[in-house]
Structures are given as structure tokens and as C-alpha cells.
Design an enzyme around this catalytic site. Structure first.
Site, PDB file in Angstrom:
ATOM      1  N   HIS A 261       0.834  -1.222   0.000  1.00  0.00           N
ATOM      2  CA  HIS A 261       0.000   0.000   0.000  1.00  0.00           C
ATOM      3  C   HIS A 261       0.860   1.261   0.000  1.00  0.00           C
ATOM      4  O   HIS A 261       0.428   2.305   0.494  1.00  0.00           O
ATOM      5  CB  HIS A 261      -0.940   0.051   1.214  1.00  0.00           C
ATOM      6  CG  HIS A 261      -1.708  -1.217   1.444  1.00  0.00           C
ATOM      7  ND1 HIS A 261      -2.977  -1.436   0.960  1.00  0.00           N
ATOM      8  CD2 HIS A 261      -1.361  -2.361   2.096  1.00  0.00           C
ATOM      9  CE1 HIS A 261      -3.386  -2.644   1.317  1.00  0.00           C
ATOM     10  NE2 HIS A 261      -2.417  -3.234   1.998  1.00  0.00           N
TER      11      HIS A 261
ATOM     12  N   SER B 272      14.657  20.817 -15.717  1.00  0.00           N
ATOM     13  CA  SER B 272      13.519  21.713 -15.909  1.00  0.00           C
ATOM     14  C   SER B 272      14.010  22.984 -16.596  1.00  0.00           C
ATOM     15  O   SER B 272      15.139  23.410 -16.393  1.00  0.00           O
ATOM     16  CB  SER B 272      12.913  22.056 -14.545  1.00  0.00           C
ATOM     17  OG  SER B 272      12.182  23.273 -14.632  1.00  0.00           O
TER      18      SER B 272
ATOM     19  N   LYS C 224      16.038  20.858 -10.512  1.00  0.00           N
ATOM     20  CA  LYS C 224      15.375  19.621 -10.898  1.00  0.00           C
ATOM     21  C   LYS C 224      16.266  18.588 -11.570  1.00  0.00           C
ATOM     22  O   LYS C 224      17.105  18.906 -12.394  1.00  0.00           O
ATOM     23  CB  LYS C 224      14.219  19.943 -11.854  1.00  0.00           C
ATOM     24  CG  LYS C 224      13.070  20.603 -11.147  1.00  0.00           C
ATOM     25  CD  LYS C 224      12.279  19.613 -10.342  1.00  0.00           C
ATOM     26  CE  LYS C 224      10.904  19.509 -10.957  1.00  0.00           C
ATOM     27  NZ  LYS C 224      10.291  18.266 -10.834  1.00  0.00           N
TER      28      LYS C 224
ATOM     29  N   GLU D  86       9.618   7.669 -16.571  1.00  0.00           N
ATOM     30  CA  GLU D  86       8.212   8.085 -16.718  1.00  0.00           C
ATOM     31  C   GLU D  86       7.660   7.673 -18.087  1.00  0.00           C
ATOM     32  O   GLU D  86       6.512   7.271 -18.221  1.00  0.00           O
ATOM     33  CB  GLU D  86       8.090   9.599 -16.546  1.00  0.00           C
ATOM     34  CG  GLU D  86       8.405  10.053 -15.129  1.00  0.00           C
ATOM     35  CD  GLU D  86       8.528  11.573 -15.041  1.00  0.00           C
ATOM     36  OE1 GLU D  86       7.563  12.209 -14.621  1.00  0.00           O
ATOM     37  OE2 GLU D  86       9.593  12.116 -15.410  1.00  0.00           O
TER      38      GLU D  86
END
Ligand code: ARG
Length: 498
Positions: free
Chosen positions: A160, A281, A287, A294
Site C-alpha cells: 500500500h 527543468s 530539478k 516516466e
């Protein structure tokens, strides 16, 4: 264009409308199967000659020209106009233009584009399956290597997405190695059903020429034939099966990608992917984005989409060849491309990944995930499991409420809560409590096969290595069989042309 009405169109009064030909043509997808299509034609024509259906001299001219197209294609010197319906028409047209219709007109004797294209696709799919097989083996090697270096890398495992039990990083990696081994097993099983030859089935009902179907199957490296001629030209379940296997691969590796994305956040800090595989970024200077991972997550959706597209194309089609089947090529091609790229990028990421062992271990040492180890220990000291679960649950609740760490548990604290909750004395010692709250000790107490105890982890790695070496042999066998057939075909062509 450069054709009169086109080589197939004597039944029809007129040229195809320019817009309609573009609409119907599969030329733009067909370079995916061009080499397979030529080999297919070569094998078919060699067999025609061996069966006395065409003359040796004619065969020579046909083969010479087919070999030329192959060379041109390999060196990128071929331009295929989209005024052709497909690659099959283009090749027959090209040969016929060179050697005339009396000879060129023989290449398609006893064959239909229906058995032809089914054969091409099966040949292509088997090669692609083997390529995927190979990259998975490579990825597994990289993961096994990483696991070997992390047998004692303690970390928290999650259910979870909440801290669950203490484990170690190698144990985690093996779970994914096992997924990948199953992916390979599915490839092998699927491959068996793919690698059968439809050639010689003609349009649907078989041919009146005495074609030797097993000979063309042999020349093209098939393990046998699809016997029923209707099945041969109708079936695309092999393609559906292949893309299902690919969808499962994406499903599996997308979960690895997700773990790495999560674990590379500042909040976790367990791993860091190499700069080469990260993005930044345009505005936030701090970043480092795991974009490659992804995109694995997202492209999984594209493969699922391809699978659904295929299922929908095939569903409810009347038995036989229908032009709808032409549309099975793009989703197949795209799925293989995505899966191969995904596996390759994962190989590169895991070859260069940084494992932050200290962060993993610190998180583990402070984690309430040791609660179950403590509860188990209290059972060995005489409580029933439910009593112990109740007690430790209350202990954790109190710790959380008072902002205390799990390592601050001692005997008086436990006794106090036991008195309150169970109205019972407990017999565990302070030393035992200290031991149990050490992640390494917890792991050493795991005694079930397959658990995170480093002893079992080591054993699992050894067995996975064995399994991989068996699968590598299987891969070499399959690849060898294809290579042998390629040699046989080119040797046969060579001796005919010499
Ligand atoms: N371009 C077609 C395909 O990819 C080839 C088979 C065409 N057969 C036919 N009977 N029109 O499926």
C-alpha cells in the site's frame, strides 16, 4: 503512375483512383516485412522449380533480380512508390519489368498474397520475439549482478506504499528477475505457435499445383506448417498472442520504473539514476527528472492500445483473408519497437544506477516495519499471535502519539502496555527486544524459503543464474535454427546462380 492499370487489375475497367490507392496501400508499413517477403518468394520459387513447375533458367533470372532488390534495400537505394497496393505487388512488378511477363509472371504461381503476407508476418514476428528475448536476458544479467552486490543492503519493503516489512534490495531485484524469466517463458511458448509456415495454402483452399509445403518451410526456418489452408491465411491469433506477451512485459517493467521514480525522490532518496538518463527543468534549477522512467510508464499504455487495436481488428472478421488484416502490421511493429527500446533503456539505467545503501539502511533502522518481527518474537515468548498483534499495535500507536522511535522500546515500556492491554505479564528480555529491533537480526530470523533472509537471497540468486543459463541455451538454439535456414537458403540460391 509507372504502371498501366497495375499487374492485378485486368478484371477492372479503370486505374485505381490516386486517393483510393493511397488509402488502400500498405506500402508505408511494408518495409517492415520487405526482406522476409523476398526470402519468402525465393523459397517459393526454388520449390516451384524443384517440383518441375517452373524452369531452371527462369528461376535463375528471378532469383538474380530478387537478390538485387535485397541489396538495394539494404543499402537504402530503393524507392518504393506508394502507387502500389503493397510490397508484394511492387516486387512482382519490378521483376516483371526486368525479365518480362513470360518469366516474371511465373513467380506467383500457386501462391496468393494471402498465404504470402501471413508467412512474412510470422517470419518477422519470430525475429522480433528473439530480439526481445535477447534484451531481456541482458537486463536479467544486469539485475543479477546488481543483486549480487546488494545481498546485505537492508531496506524497507512496502505494501500500500506504506512501510511493511524489513527486506533487502537484492530480494527486491530477484522478484523482478522472476517476472522477466516468466516473460521469456511466455516468449518461448508463443514462438512455437508463431514459427509455423502458412505458405502453400494459396488464397484459402490450397493449390492445384504440386507444391511442397514442407520444403518451403524448411528453406525459411519454420518448425513446421500450419496445416489447414483456411487456418493458414485467416489466423492472426499468433500476432495477438505476441502482442499480449509484449503487453505483459510492459506491465511488468512499468512497475520497476514506478519504483525507481518513487525511490529517486528526495523523500525516499534510495536510488539515483545517472545524469545521462535524467532530464531537467527549463525553469526550476534544482530539478533532476526521471523522464526516461516516466516514459516507460506511459508507453505501456501505447502497447496496451496496440493490443486492443489488434483484438478489435480481428474480432468478428469473417473467416478467410479480409483486407482488415493489413492493419495488423502497424500495431505489431510499434509494439516491438516500444518494448525493445524500453528494455534497452532499462539496461542502461540499471548499469549506471546509484544505490544509496546508507539511506536505505537508515530508513529501515527507524522504521516501524520491525513491528512484525517484534510481534513474532513475543509469540515465541508465549503470547498468542492475536494478543501479540494487539500489544504491538498499541505500542506503535503510543510511539507515534508521543513522537518516539521504534528503537526506544524497552522492557518496562512493553510491560506497562501489556498490563494495560492484555492484563498479562510478558517474559521477553530487554536484550531480545534490542536484538529484534535491529534490521539485520530481523532478516536473519526469517526462515521461510524465498524470504528476505540473505541466506535464501544468495540461494535464489544462484538458482536464477542457472535458470538464465538454461534460457540462454534455448535462445541460442532458436537463433541458430534461423541462421541455419538463412544459410541453407543462400547456399541454395548460390548454387542455382553459379
Ligand atoms: N497488403 C496486404 C496485407 O498487408 C497483402 C495481402 C493482400 N491480399 C489481398 N487479397 N488483397 O495484408
Amino acid at each position: 503512375m509507372n504502371k498501366d492499370k497495375g499487374i492485378y487489375r485486368s478484371r477492372l475497367g479503370k486505374q485505381t483512383d490516386d486517393f483510393a490507392i493511397k488509402f488502400m496501400s500498405s506500402i508505408s508499413d511494408d518495409d517492415w516485412i520487405l526482406m522476409e517477403d523476398i526470402e519468402n518468394t525465393e523459397a517459393h520459387d526454388i520449390m516451384l522449380q524443384e517440383q518441375g513447375i517452373i524452369e531452371l533458367n527462369d528461376l535463375r533470372k528471378i532469383l538474380k533480380n530478387l537478390e538485387e532488390i535485397k541489396l538495394k534495400f539494404k543499402s537504402g537505394k530503393i524507392s518504393i512508390s506508394d502507387s502500389f497496393e503493397d510490397i508484394h505487388e511492387f516486387i512482382e512488378h519490378t521483376i516483371t519489368k526486368k525479365v518480362g511477363i513470360e518469366i516474371g509472371g511465373k513467380i506467383h504461381t500457386g501462391r496468393s498474397r494471402n498465404d504470402q503476407v501471413a508467412t512474412d508476418i510470422r517470419m518477422k514476428v519470430r525475429t522480433e520475439l528473439l530480439e526481445v528475448f535477447k534484451v531481456i536476458l541482458n537486463l536479467i544479467d544486469i539485475l543479477v549482478n546488481l543483486a549480487n552486490r546488494n545481498i546485505n543492503t537492508v531496506m524497507v519493503m512496502y505494501t500500500h506504499t506504506q512501510q511493511a516489512q524489513i527486506g533487502n534490495f537484492a530480494h527486491y531485484l530477484i522478484s523482478h528477475i522472476d517476472h522477466l524469466h516468466r516473460d521469456i517463458e511466455r516468449i518461448i511458448s508463443c514462438y512455437k505457435r508463431v514459427n509455423l509456415s502458412p505458405l502453400g495454402s494459396s488464397a484459402i483452399g490450397g493449390s492445384s499445383f504440386n507444391l511442397d509445403r514442407t520444403r518451403t518451410a524448411e528453406l525459411l526456418g519454420f518448425d513446421g506448417i500450419v496445416e489447414n489452408s483456411i487456418d493458414s491465411i485467416s489466423a492472426r491469433d499468433f500476432a495477438l498472442e505476441a502482442v499480449s506477451v509484449l503487453a505483459l512485459i510492459m506491465s511488468n517493467v512499468s512497475r520497476i520504473a514506478e519504483d525507481m521514480i518513487l525511490w529517486s525522490t528526495n523523500e525516499f532518496g534510495f536510488i539515483e539514476i545517472a545524469d545521462e538518463y535524467a532530464s531537467t527543468s527549463s525553469v526550476m534549477p534544482q530539478k533532476k527528472n526521471p523522464c526516461s522512467l516516466e516514459l516507460i510508464r506511459a508507453r505501456t499504455g501505447r502497447v496496451y492500445g496496440n493490443l486492443l487495436e489488434l483484438l478489435t481488428i480481428i474480432k468478428g472478421l469473417p473467416t478467410g483473408y479480409n483486407r482488415d488484416l493489413q492493419e495488423t502490421k502497424p500495431p505489431l511493429k510499434s509494439s516491438f519497437e516500444i518494448v525493445k527500446d524500453t528494455l534497452e533503456i532499462l539496461c542502461r539505467i540499471f548499469n549506471t544506477i546509484k544505490i544509496n545503501k546508507e539511506m536505505m539502511s537508515n530508513t529501515a533502522s527507524e522504521s516501524y516495519a520491525m513491528a512484525l518481527d517484534l510481534a513474532d518474537e513475543l509469540v515465541r515468548d508465549g503470547l498468542s499471535f492475536r494478543e501479540s498483534h494487539k500489544l504491538v499495535g498499541e505500542v506503535v500507536r503510543t510511539l507515534v502519539k508521543t513522537n518516539k522511535r521504534i528503537t526506544e522500546i524497552n522492557l518496562p515500556f512493553l510491560e506497562k502496555i501489556s498490563n494495560k492491554i492484555l492484563n498479562k505479564k510478558i517474559s521477553i528480555t530487554d536484550k531480545k527486544i534490542k536484538d529484534v529491533l535491529d534490521p539485520n537480526y530481523s532478516l536473519s530470523k526469517r526462515s521461510t524459503i524465498g524470504s528476505a533472509n540473505p541466506i535464501f537471497v544468495k540461494r535464489m540468486i544462484k538458482e536464477r543464474l542457472k535458470k538464465s543459463s538454461i534460457l540462454k541455451k534455448e535462445f541460442a538454439n532458436l537463433e541458430n535454427r534461423i541462421n541455419e535456414a538463412k544459410k541453407l537458403l543462400s547456399k541454395t540460391i548460390g548454387s542455382i546462380l553459379s
